[in-house]
Design a protein around this motif. Sequence first.
Motif, mmCIF file in Angstrom:
data_model
loop_
_atom_site.group_PDB
_atom_site.id
_atom_site.type_symbol
_atom_site.label_atom_id
_atom_site.label_comp_id
_atom_site.label_asym_id
_atom_site.label_seq_id
_atom_site.Cartn_x
_atom_site.Cartn_y
_atom_site.Cartn_z
ATOM 1 N N GLU A 31 0.826 -1.209 0.000
ATOM 2 C CA GLU A 31 0.000 0.000 0.000
ATOM 3 C C GLU A 31 0.864 1.265 0.000
ATOM 4 O O GLU A 31 0.619 2.207 -0.765
ATOM 5 C CB GLU A 31 -0.924 -0.019 1.218
ATOM 6 C CG GLU A 31 -1.867 1.152 1.288
ATOM 7 C CD GLU A 31 -2.840 1.027 2.456
ATOM 8 O OE1 GLU A 31 -3.992 1.448 2.286
ATOM 9 O OE2 GLU A 31 -2.454 0.517 3.524
ATOM 10 N N ALA A 32 1.903 1.288 0.834
ATOM 11 C CA ALA A 32 2.792 2.455 0.889
ATOM 12 C C ALA A 32 3.539 2.630 -0.431
ATOM 13 O O ALA A 32 3.694 3.754 -0.922
ATOM 14 C CB ALA A 32 3.777 2.318 2.052
ATOM 15 N N ALA A 33 3.995 1.531 -1.011
ATOM 16 C CA ALA A 33 4.700 1.611 -2.294
ATOM 17 C C ALA A 33 3.754 2.103 -3.395
ATOM 18 O O ALA A 33 4.148 2.920 -4.235
ATOM 19 C CB ALA A 33 5.295 0.257 -2.655
ATOM 20 N N LEU A 34 2.521 1.627 -3.374
ATOM 21 C CA LEU A 34 1.549 2.068 -4.383
ATOM 22 C C LEU A 34 1.215 3.548 -4.223
ATOM 23 O O LEU A 34 1.019 4.261 -5.212
ATOM 24 C CB LEU A 34 0.287 1.212 -4.309
ATOM 25 C CG LEU A 34 0.465 -0.228 -4.794
ATOM 26 C CD1 LEU A 34 -0.717 -1.085 -4.381
ATOM 27 C CD2 LEU A 34 0.686 -0.268 -6.301
ATOM 28 N N ASP A 35 1.177 4.028 -2.983
ATOM 29 C CA ASP A 35 0.965 5.461 -2.750
ATOM 30 C C ASP A 35 2.100 6.265 -3.375
ATOM 31 O O ASP A 35 1.867 7.287 -4.032
ATOM 32 C CB ASP A 35 0.875 5.760 -1.253
ATOM 33 C CG ASP A 35 -0.434 5.300 -0.630
ATOM 34 O OD1 ASP A 35 -1.396 4.993 -1.377
ATOM 35 O OD2 ASP A 35 -0.486 5.234 0.623
ATOM 36 N N GLN A 92 10.083 -13.440 -2.186
ATOM 37 C CA GLN A 92 8.999 -12.710 -1.522
ATOM 38 C C GLN A 92 7.795 -12.597 -2.456
ATOM 39 O O GLN A 92 7.118 -11.577 -2.499
ATOM 40 C CB GLN A 92 9.459 -11.308 -1.132
ATOM 41 C CG GLN A 92 10.651 -11.253 -0.216
ATOM 42 C CD GLN A 92 10.953 -9.824 0.174
ATOM 43 O OE1 GLN A 92 10.111 -9.120 0.714
ATOM 44 N NE2 GLN A 92 12.175 -9.394 -0.104
ATOM 45 N N ALA A 93 7.531 -13.649 -3.183
ATOM 46 C CA ALA A 93 6.512 -13.594 -4.236
ATOM 47 C C ALA A 93 5.140 -13.179 -3.710
ATOM 48 O O ALA A 93 4.455 -12.367 -4.340
ATOM 49 C CB ALA A 93 6.434 -14.938 -4.960
ATOM 50 N N GLU A 94 4.728 -13.694 -2.556
ATOM 51 C CA GLU A 94 3.394 -13.372 -2.061
ATOM 52 C C GLU A 94 3.239 -11.868 -1.818
ATOM 53 O O GLU A 94 2.287 -11.246 -2.288
ATOM 54 C CB GLU A 94 3.084 -14.138 -0.785
ATOM 55 C CG GLU A 94 1.696 -13.848 -0.248
ATOM 56 C CD GLU A 94 1.323 -14.668 0.976
ATOM 57 O OE1 GLU A 94 0.215 -14.434 1.494
ATOM 58 O OE2 GLU A 94 2.102 -15.521 1.403
ATOM 59 N N ALA A 95 4.171 -11.280 -1.100
ATOM 60 C CA ALA A 95 4.086 -9.848 -0.803
ATOM 61 C C ALA A 95 4.196 -9.010 -2.086
ATOM 62 O O ALA A 95 3.498 -8.004 -2.232
ATOM 63 C CB ALA A 95 5.167 -9.445 0.189
ATOM 64 N N LEU A 96 5.048 -9.421 -3.007
ATOM 65 C CA LEU A 96 5.217 -8.659 -4.236
ATOM 66 C C LEU A 96 4.007 -8.783 -5.164
ATOM 67 O O LEU A 96 3.758 -7.896 -5.980
ATOM 68 C CB LEU A 96 6.499 -9.063 -4.953
ATOM 69 C CG LEU A 96 7.777 -8.626 -4.224
ATOM 70 C CD1 LEU A 96 9.000 -9.210 -4.892
ATOM 71 C CD2 LEU A 96 7.877 -7.115 -4.145
ATOM 72 N N CYS A 97 3.233 -9.857 -5.017
ATOM 73 C CA CYS A 97 2.000 -9.977 -5.802
ATOM 74 C C CYS A 97 1.050 -8.831 -5.477
ATOM 75 O O CYS A 97 0.393 -8.294 -6.374
ATOM 76 C CB CYS A 97 1.316 -11.313 -5.530
ATOM 77 S SG CYS A 97 2.036 -12.688 -6.455
ATOM 78 N N ALA A 98 0.979 -8.452 -4.219
ATOM 79 C CA ALA A 98 0.097 -7.340 -3.837
ATOM 80 C C ALA A 98 0.526 -6.050 -4.538
ATOM 81 O O ALA A 98 -0.311 -5.299 -5.055
ATOM 82 C CB ALA A 98 0.099 -7.156 -2.324
ATOM 83 N N LEU A 99 1.816 -5.801 -4.585
ATOM 84 C CA LEU A 99 2.331 -4.611 -5.257
ATOM 85 C C LEU A 99 2.080 -4.695 -6.762
ATOM 86 O O LEU A 99 1.600 -3.733 -7.381
ATOM 87 C CB LEU A 99 3.824 -4.442 -4.965
ATOM 88 C CG LEU A 99 4.529 -3.293 -5.672
ATOM 89 C CD1 LEU A 99 3.871 -1.957 -5.372
ATOM 90 C CD2 LEU A 99 6.014 -3.275 -5.286
ATOM 91 N N ALA A 100 2.377 -5.835 -7.355
ATOM 92 C CA ALA A 100 2.187 -5.993 -8.799
ATOM 93 C C ALA A 100 0.710 -5.881 -9.180
ATOM 94 O O ALA A 100 0.371 -5.239 -10.176
ATOM 95 C CB ALA A 100 2.774 -7.328 -9.256
ATOM 96 N N GLN A 101 -0.175 -6.489 -8.393
ATOM 97 C CA GLN A 101 -1.618 -6.386 -8.653
ATOM 98 C C GLN A 101 -2.068 -4.937 -8.596
ATOM 99 O O GLN A 101 -2.834 -4.482 -9.456
ATOM 100 C CB GLN A 101 -2.411 -7.189 -7.610
ATOM 101 C CG GLN A 101 -2.341 -8.673 -7.794
ATOM 102 C CD GLN A 101 -2.880 -9.465 -6.615
ATOM 103 O OE1 GLN A 101 -2.734 -10.668 -6.617
ATOM 104 N NE2 GLN A 101 -3.487 -8.855 -5.619
ATOM 105 N N GLY A 102 -1.597 -4.211 -7.601
ATOM 106 C CA GLY A 102 -1.956 -2.806 -7.468
ATOM 107 C C GLY A 102 -1.440 -1.972 -8.624
ATOM 108 O O GLY A 102 -2.144 -1.095 -9.141
#
Length: 171
Positions: free
Chosen positions: A59-63, A84-94
């Motif tokens: 969320e912070a990175a997407l901001d 860290q694929a799981e956490a990076l999926c959230a960033l990539a999806q965003g």
Amino acid sequence: MPEAGKTALMRVSGIVDESIVDGPGLRYVVFTQGCPHHCKGCHNPQTHSFEGGFLLSAEAALDQLQENPLLSGITLSGGEPFEQAEALCALAQGAKALGKSVMTYTGYVFEDLLARNDPWTNRLLELTDILVDGPYREELRDLELQFRGSANQRLLDRAEREKLAAAFYGR
């Protein structure tokens, strides 16, 4: 597969807000912390330790990403993003939801990532528009290569990965 949450935490070595050398266009680059490859001559040896860096939410990175409308996409580098694929999926999806492209660097070979048969690895591969795969090999260093450091590394778009995956799975 469940969607990775925007509050997923990534261990990050650093961020480059604007880069023209880490993929096509103007890019937001996340250098992940932690790498098992330890390639001789690595450009980012400070990223090898899995204990270093700092925690950052998707969320912070997407901001941060949204602060600059000129950015064409994000680049996930390392360290080793697939650790860290799981956490990076959230960033990539965003990023994809914002209309941005995703480029991912990995020291693993694409076929070895497929062989993992890990849902988060597979999801991050799906979200990746351009993949640079393979370990950096100092003896194959080539400064003329686009977005790569050594001649063994491949620059794989989605279509090329689909062909390789079909051959890997025997289709």
